[in-house]
Design an enzyme around this catalytic site. Structure first.
Site, PDB file in Angstrom:
ATOM      1  N   LYS A  41      48.172  45.164  33.557  1.00  0.00           N
ATOM      2  CA  LYS A  41      47.458  44.063  32.915  1.00  0.00           C
ATOM      3  C   LYS A  41      48.482  43.136  32.263  1.00  0.00           C
ATOM      4  CE  LYS A  41      43.336  43.727  30.014  1.00  0.00           C
ATOM      5  NZ  LYS A  41      42.613  44.432  28.951  1.00  0.00           N
TER       6      LYS A  41
HETATM    7  C1  E4P Z   1      39.279  43.232  28.485  1.00  0.00           C
HETATM    8  O1  E4P Z   1      40.092  43.610  29.288  1.00  0.00           O
HETATM    9  C2  E4P Z   1      39.464  43.289  27.030  1.00  0.00           C
HETATM   10  O2  E4P Z   1      39.986  44.539  26.719  1.00  0.00           O
HETATM   11  C3  E4P Z   1      38.174  43.166  26.248  1.00  0.00           C
HETATM   12  O3  E4P Z   1      37.057  43.012  27.076  1.00  0.00           O
HETATM   13  C4  E4P Z   1      38.225  42.246  25.089  1.00  0.00           C
HETATM   14  O4  E4P Z   1      36.979  42.249  24.442  1.00  0.00           O
HETATM   15  P1  E4P Z   1      36.750  41.652  22.987  1.00  0.00           P
HETATM   16  O5  E4P Z   1      36.812  40.169  23.070  1.00  0.00           O
HETATM   17  O6  E4P Z   1      35.397  42.138  22.588  1.00  0.00           O
HETATM   18  O7  E4P Z   1      37.852  42.209  22.116  1.00  0.00           O
END
Ligand code: E4P
Length: 214
Positions: A84
């Site tokens: 990622k």
């Molecule tokens: C995705 O890969 C992220 O980890 C996540 O969905 C972020 O979510 P949030 O905006 O609720 O922190």
């Protein structure tokens, strides 16, 4: 249509994995910090204990070189590890290089169509538009998914839309309707996907009636 869980909580994953409805995992540094686990050990344990098609491990680094260096230890864990990367210039350079080596990538923190174009050009396996964070800032997250999906279809792009930052079931369904191939859900939202107050009420009536029939 794939469902990933967005969490670094092992028991929450294990419990939902048992349903057979979870295809993968996304994590991020905030989730890992909150759970208090060691990031590398956690990813390795998930890869060992479950048969997920993708486990996203977010890498640290200011430069593409640093990101690639940090990605290396994760890619050695197994084929289902997805690296990622942030949607900035260095993250895209790292993405291009990993894609060349056939390593799966998830380009995260996407908030615009132009960013999604650049991630696709870099060969990203997944692009992660953040729905909830856009909504928090008075932009429509689901409309971004619709726009990216339209553009990817028109251009024959294979990068998959992984809708992230999802906080309610309504937005989950919308993202899937608008072309997301994957949604990543906090465990609480995953549970709400199959719960409904009318199902509970109806079931309780049927259970009572079962007792009174032969
Ligand atoms: C995705 O890969 C992220 O980890 C996540 O969905 C972020 O979510 P949030 O905006 O609720 O922190």
């Amino acid at each position: 249509m794939k469902i990933f869980l967005d969490t670094a909580d092992y028991s929450a994953i294990s419990e939902r994995y048992a349903t057979g409805l979870v295809d993968g995992i996304t994590t991020n540094p905030t989730l890992v910090r909150k759970s208090g686990v060691n990031y590398f050990d956690f990813i390795k344990t998930l890869a060992n204990d479950f048969a997920f098609e993708s486990i996203s491990a977010e890498v640290d680094g200011k430069t593409a070189g640093e990101m690639l260096y940090n990605a290396d230890k994760y890619t050695k864990i197994g084929k289902n590890i997805t690296i990622k990367l942030p949607l900035n210039k260095e993250g895209l350079i790292a993405c291009k290089e990993l894609s060349r080596d056939l390593v799966a990538t998830n380009v995260t923190l996407c908030f615009s169509v132009s960013q999604a174009v650049m991630a696709a050009k870099a060969g990203a396996t997944y692009i992660s538009p953040f729905i909830g964070r856009l909504n928090d800032n008075s932009f429509s997250g689901v409309e971004l998914v619709r726009a990216i999906s339209g553009l990817y279809c028109a251009q024959g792009i294979h990068t998959k839309i992984l809708a992230a930052s999802l906080r309610d079931v309504h937005h989950v369904s919308r993202c899937l309707m608008y072309g997301a191939g994957v949604v990543t859900l906090p465990p609480s939202v995953f549970d709400k996907m199959y719960n409904h107050v009318l199902t509970d009420a109806g079931l309780s009536i049927f259970e009572n009636d079962f007792k009174n029939i032969s």
